[in-house]
Enzyme design. Structure first.
Site, PDB file in Angstrom:
ATOM      1  N   LYS A  26       0.815  -1.216   0.000  1.00  0.00           N
ATOM      2  CA  LYS A  26       0.000   0.000   0.000  1.00  0.00           C
ATOM      3  C   LYS A  26       0.847   1.264   0.000  1.00  0.00           C
ATOM      4  CE  LYS A  26      -3.837  -2.329   0.072  1.00  0.00           C
ATOM      5  NZ  LYS A  26      -3.237  -3.642  -0.129  1.00  0.00           N
ATOM      6  N   GLU A  31      -3.230   6.947   7.279  1.00  0.00           N
ATOM      7  CA  GLU A  31      -3.603   8.035   6.388  1.00  0.00           C
ATOM      8  C   GLU A  31      -4.899   8.677   6.863  1.00  0.00           C
ATOM      9  OE1 GLU A  31      -3.873   6.115   2.601  1.00  0.00           O
ATOM     10  OE2 GLU A  31      -5.900   5.341   2.952  1.00  0.00           O
ATOM     11  N   ASN A  68     -15.633  -2.773   6.887  1.00  0.00           N
ATOM     12  CA  ASN A  68     -14.842  -2.694   5.657  1.00  0.00           C
ATOM     13  C   ASN A  68     -15.027  -3.896   4.738  1.00  0.00           C
ATOM     14  OD1 ASN A  68     -13.501  -0.171   6.290  1.00  0.00           O
ATOM     15  ND2 ASN A  68     -12.359  -1.314   7.826  1.00  0.00           N
ATOM     16  N   GLU A 116      -9.395   1.041  -6.887  1.00  0.00           N
ATOM     17  CA  GLU A 116     -10.408   1.505  -5.953  1.00  0.00           C
ATOM     18  C   GLU A 116     -10.146   2.956  -5.555  1.00  0.00           C
ATOM     19  OE1 GLU A 116     -10.627  -1.195  -2.666  1.00  0.00           O
ATOM     20  OE2 GLU A 116     -11.452  -2.811  -3.905  1.00  0.00           O
ATOM     21  N   GLU A 138      -6.542   1.830  -3.434  1.00  0.00           N
ATOM     22  CA  GLU A 138      -5.647   0.702  -3.673  1.00  0.00           C
ATOM     23  C   GLU A 138      -5.979   0.082  -5.020  1.00  0.00           C
ATOM     24  OE1 GLU A 138      -6.197  -2.283  -0.695  1.00  0.00           O
ATOM     25  OE2 GLU A 138      -8.290  -2.640  -1.205  1.00  0.00           O
ATOM     26  N   ASN A 156      -6.389  -3.720  -6.683  1.00  0.00           N
ATOM     27  CA  ASN A 156      -6.457  -5.157  -6.478  1.00  0.00           C
ATOM     28  C   ASN A 156      -6.031  -5.849  -7.766  1.00  0.00           C
ATOM     29  OD1 ASN A 156      -7.520  -5.440  -3.725  1.00  0.00           O
ATOM     30  ND2 ASN A 156      -9.273  -4.351  -4.562  1.00  0.00           N
ATOM     31  N   PHE A 202     -23.627 -10.339  13.461  1.00  0.00           N
ATOM     32  CA  PHE A 202     -23.089 -10.906  12.225  1.00  0.00           C
ATOM     33  C   PHE A 202     -21.956 -11.892  12.477  1.00  0.00           C
ATOM     34  CE2 PHE A 202     -25.074  -6.935  11.140  1.00  0.00           C
ATOM     35  CZ  PHE A 202     -25.774  -7.234   9.988  1.00  0.00           C
TER      36      PHE A 202
END
Length: 714
Positions: free
Chosen positions: A133, A217, A254, A294, A307, A309, A376
């Site tokens: 990253k 960040e 996320n 993204e 990022e 992928n 969940f």
């Protein structure tokens, strides 16, 4: 899973593909997805499997299958030597990595190249550069791509995390350099959260990627998660084509839940600029194959690189559905050395929006084996019953249904892997039609044996803000601040449930031939259809409705009974009803009430007459009684409730990775007690009360069953 209608996958006259073997270094639905296209191109298929996956669907769908080790992924699917051995023993010439596992592992990519095997993905350099990253952000800056402000240095410890967070300015995003899939990521709003976020992100990154490097960040508030799918054929041919964006903002921790294409947010101008920057980044690293760039985009159309992928994304089907392009087909062709088709390249170049031409709207729901009513938490076990919805079964004009899965009835959802059951996709001319189609498909999706998130997905489809396209990444936190407590039906929907269940009760009586033997023995011979019934929603003491079904069975009179059960509430309503599609051997019942088709799933009936059903995502216990039975029921006592308030129960099957307290400790409300790991995610368990630790029943490192008592309080 059948080949998706409308996607062209024939290999044509392209050399180097037909008759060759492709091994998919993955499992589950993505392996089945790749096999689907490969077979249509005349290729032979090879699967790999762990010990617990021997009977898995992806194994059954392949021409050959090779065992690569024990159940844990770090002893099987992630062991490069084992996978390479399978490649060599089968003579596979192509390897498709799917997503997850080794899909973005540069060492595996290099091993394939060293052994003369075509890796269906980008070159080593691209994987390395975009997988880091920190490095990828610098490459993006050099390529002229917009980036998020932040600090690119590696964070050494929690103290430095706090220092850098204050320099960047809260809120911040703490991220694993090798991260992905929502793992190794935490938002921090203050120093305390920065310390905890650093610890949890480091642990998750180490467990998931064997790389615990962390950077920080700026966190962009209320952004949309927008991504550009692209295909490239490398510097040799120098073609990069971009597809219409995917909106992936409906996320929990996320992890994407619902994706769609296109987005309601972007203007044509922003779409073109975003696609241009995605292509610039791909060319900067000599990219080939399918990839996704993204971005975070605010509501003023400002967007920032997040990022890249370097693999096929989970949500790729929505792109395929609006573009009509089979992405896997072109990945295989590029891996064989072929350029992207000229007509596709020209179509993208000539598009005023800078993307492959598209039409309609597509939605995707990720169907997970997790319990939405228990935060969940993952659910494991066999699928006792399993029926996927189809275009034909939902019967909505202009709506196509696609279900990408790797399971069938009898398949096992294992604690060792990601709990995703399938991806349910719809395509229609408009966004609302696609949403309504997705809702209809979810309504009749039969999954028994494990808990699943379809009720939550259905509630999202009902949410007006979602339907309006107001979908920042904070959507779930904004609309479910206290978690999901079930679909709340409107009054009209509850009346429809009452009428439908009254009709079902009458149909069940109609199906009986003569008087039941037990009743005949006691002299009860009058067993005709009951005209008037009381339907109670929510168990024996829930909301009750009086329902009278007309003689012609084309209408019903429904009226709510008041809370004290001694009179009526409001006016009686006459509602038109249609034909009841009821089969006692089927889980799904369809019934038209008030001109609208209702879909009810039947879960069975217990000894006390409670019928468990689902409608519109709402789970309900129903009781259907005669007026006399209803009146007598008001004298019944409520069943006792077992008190577990003095225990911390295991919220999911998993492993206890740490314990933060000892016997005798005094704990405060919200204090960390322990950490449970499931599906490689670290779940902090906190105290829901003040108290003293009486006993600790589970040792660190031990595996636990759901609801196992971990800690007892005095």
């Amino acid at each position: 899973m059948l080949l998706r209608a409308g996607l062209s996958s024939a290999a044509g006259d392209l050399p180097g593909l037909r008759g060759e073997k492709v091994l998919v270094a993955n499992r589950g639905e993505i392996a089945c997805r790749v096999f689907d296209t490969a077979r249509s191109m005349g290729m032979k298929t090879v699967s790999i499997y762990s010990d617990v996956d021997q009977a898995a669907q992806h194994v059954k769908q392949s021409d050959e299958a090779i065992n690569v080790g024990p159940a844990p992924s770090n002893e099987s699917y992630l062991v490069i030597e084992n996978v390479m051995s399978a490649i060599k023993s089968t003579g596979a010439k192509f390897v498709h990595p799917g997503y997850g596992f080794l899909s973005e592992n540069a060492i595996f990519r290099q091993a394939c190249e060293d052994n003369g095997v075509a890796f269906v993905g980008p070159p080593v350099r691209a994987i390395q550069a975009m997988g880091d990253k920190i490095e990828s952000k610098q490459i993006a800056i050099d390529a002229g791509v917009n980036v998020i402000p932040g600090d690119q240095s590696i964070i050494k410890d929690a103290d430095e995390a706090v220092k850098v967070s204050n320099e960047v300015g809260y809120p911040v995003m703490i991220k694993a350099s090798a991260g992905g899939g929502g793992k190794g990521m935490r938002i921090a709003w203050n120093d305390e959260e920065a310390r905890e976020g650093f610890r949890l992100s480091t642990d998750e990154a180490k467990a998931s990627f064997d790389d615990d490097r962390i950077f920080i960040e700026k966190f962009i508030e209320r952004p949309h998660h927008i991504e550009i799918q692209l295909l490239a054929d490398g510097p040799e041919h120098n073609n990069v084509i971009c597809f219409p964006e995917r909106e992936c903002s409906i996320q929990r921790r996320n992890q994407k839940v619902i994706e769609e294409s296109p987005s309601t947010l972007l203007t044509p101008e922003t779409r073109k600029e975003m696609a241009t920057q995605a292509a610039m980044l791909a060319r900067a690293v000599g990219y080939s194959s399918a990839g996704t760039v993204e971005f975070l985009c605010d509501e003023k159309q400002n967007f920032y690189f997040l990022e890249m992928n370097t693999r096929l994304q989970v949500e790729h089907p929505v792109t395929e559905e609006v573009s009509g392009v089979d992405l896997v087909k072109h990945m295989l062709e590029v891996a064989a050395g072929h350029p992207l088709p000229k007509d596709l390249v020209d179509a993208c170049k000539n598009s005023p929006e800078g993307v492959v031409p598209y039409s309609g709207w597509s939605m995707e729901a990720r169907v997970y084996a997790e319990d939405p009513f228990r935060s969940f938490l993952p659910s494991t076990g066999p699928l006792f019953s399993y029926q996927e919805p189809t275009t034909e079964s939902i019967g909505k004009e202009g709506v196509k249904v696609r279900c990408d899965s790797g399971v069938v009835e009898g398949s096992d959802i294992s604690m060792f892997y990601d709990p995703m059951i399938s991806k349910l996709i719809t395509r229609a001319d408009t966004r609302l039609e696609a949403i309504d189609g997705l809702s209809a498909a979810l309504d009749e999706y039969v999954i028994r044996g494990v808990s699943h998130n379809t009720p939550f997905c259905l509630d999202l489809c009902r949410n007006q803000a979602f339907r309006d396209g107001d979908t920042p990444t904070s959507f779930i936190d904004d609309h479910y601040p206290e978690g999901f407590d079930g679909v709340q039906l409107e009054a009209e929907e509850k009346s429809a449930v009452a009428i439908a269940m009254a009709a079902v009760a009458n149909r069940r009586r109609d199906m009986l031939e003569g008087v039941p033997l037990a009743m005949e023995k006691v002299g009860y011979n009058d067993y005709e259809r009951i005209e008037n019934v009381i339907v109670t929603i929510g168990g024996h003491s829930g909301e009750s409705f009086s329902v009278v079904v007309g003689d012609e069975r084309d209408e019903a009179i429904v009226q709510k009974i008041n809370d004290t059960n001694d009179g009526m509430e409001g006016e009686a309503e006459t509602v038109s009803i249609g034909e009841l599609d009821y089969d006692p051997n089927s889980y799904v019942t369809k019934f038209e009430v008030g001109g609208k088709e209702r879909v009810i799933q039947m879960f069975g009936e217990d000894a006390e007459g409670l019928i468990k059903i689902q409608m519109g995502g709402a789970m309900m216990n129903i009781v259907v009684r005669s007026p006399d039975e209803f009146n007598l029921s008001t004298y019944m006592k409520e069943p006792p409730v077992i008190d577990t308030s003095r225990m911390l129960l295991a919220p999911m099957p998993g492993k206890l990775v740490s314990m933060a307290v000892e016997v005798g400790d005094e704990v405060e409300l919200g204090q960390e007690l322990c950490v449970v790991e499931a599906m490689k995610m670290q779940n902090v368990q906190r105290s829901e009360r003040k108290g003293v630790i009486k006993a600790i029943n589970v040792q660190v490192g031990a595996s636990m069953k759901v609801d196992e008592a971990i800690i007892e309080f005095e």
